[in-house]
Design an enzyme around this catalytic site. Structure first.
Site, short mmCIF file in Angstrom:
data_model
loop_
_atom_site.label_atom_id
_atom_site.label_comp_id
_atom_site.label_asym_id
_atom_site.label_seq_id
_atom_site.Cartn_x
_atom_site.Cartn_y
_atom_site.Cartn_z
N TYR A 1 -2.01 -0.61 10.37
CA TYR A 1 -2.07 -0.98 8.95
C TYR A 1 -0.75 -0.62 8.29
O TYR A 1 -0.14 -1.46 7.60
CB TYR A 1 -3.24 -0.26 8.27
CG TYR A 1 -3.31 -0.53 6.79
CD1 TYR A 1 -3.81 -1.74 6.31
CD2 TYR A 1 -2.88 0.42 5.86
CE1 TYR A 1 -3.88 -1.99 4.95
CE2 TYR A 1 -2.95 0.18 4.50
CZ TYR A 1 -3.44 -1.03 4.05
OH TYR A 1 -3.51 -1.27 2.70
N SER B 1 0.85 -1.18 0.00
CA SER B 1 0.00 0.00 0.00
C SER B 1 0.88 1.23 0.00
O SER B 1 2.04 1.16 0.42
CB SER B 1 -0.86 0.00 1.28
OG SER B 1 -1.52 1.23 1.46
#
Length: 184
Positions: A149, A136
């Protein structure tokens, strides 16, 4: 000759869209999910598609999914470690269980899948393949409310960079990180 893809996290989002694209392009796919019965794709046939049960928190489940895929298609050319989720909220509000699950699914699950993929790709004939880690932009830049995350994706980036250098060139195994930003 069609390529054989192994995609984790195929039941929704990017994984689901990727499986659809693979089938649209005429390649074969082992689509995985905790509940494989939900994996329904318009262009899937018994020739080009296998829905396999896979729980990234269970190494036996991961191994079984790979072995089932190899039994059907004879090899795996591309692994897409896409399974995961985004935990959001202020770090102080996250429980120990929240933190552990985020790291287990997004990081440790990808490690177990990668280790299995390396073994499969090294032993197939001819050896080789591509292992794609879906990380990501949050694995390159930390964002508020997404600390764990980001931590899981930063860890996956560092792991991939290191393990790629461990590969013997004769194995023909390549790695790449895909770092998408936000999307629908």
């Amino acid at each position: 000759m069609p390529r054989v893809f192994f995609v984790t996290g195929s039941s929704a989002g990017l994984g689901q869209a990727l499986v659809k694209e693979i089938l649209d392009k005429g390649d074969y796919v082992i689509a995985t999910a905790r509940k494989p019965e939900v994996l329904i794709f318009e262009k899937a046939t018994s020739t080009n598609f296998l829905a396999a049960q896979l729980d990234l928190l269970d190494s036996n489940s991961v191994l079984t999914a790979y072995l089932t895929g190899v039994a059907k298609f004879g090899r795996i050319d591309v692994v897409v470690n896409n399974g995961g989720y985004g935990l959001s909220g202020p770090f102080e509000d996250l429980t120990d269980e929240d933190i552990q699950r985020q790291m287990d699914v997004n990081f440790t699950g990808a490690l177990v899948s990668t280790r299995t993929a390396i073994k499969v790709m090294r032993e197939q004939s001819p050896p080789g393949g591509i292992i794609q880690q879906i990380t990501s932009i949050g694995g390159r830049i930390g964002f508020p409310w997404m600390s764990m995350y980001s931590a899981s994706k930063f860890a996956l980036e560092g792991f991939t960079e290191a393990v790629a250098q461990e590969m013997d060139p004769k194995w023909g195994i390549k790695f790449t990180c895909v770092e998408p930003g936000g999307f629908r």
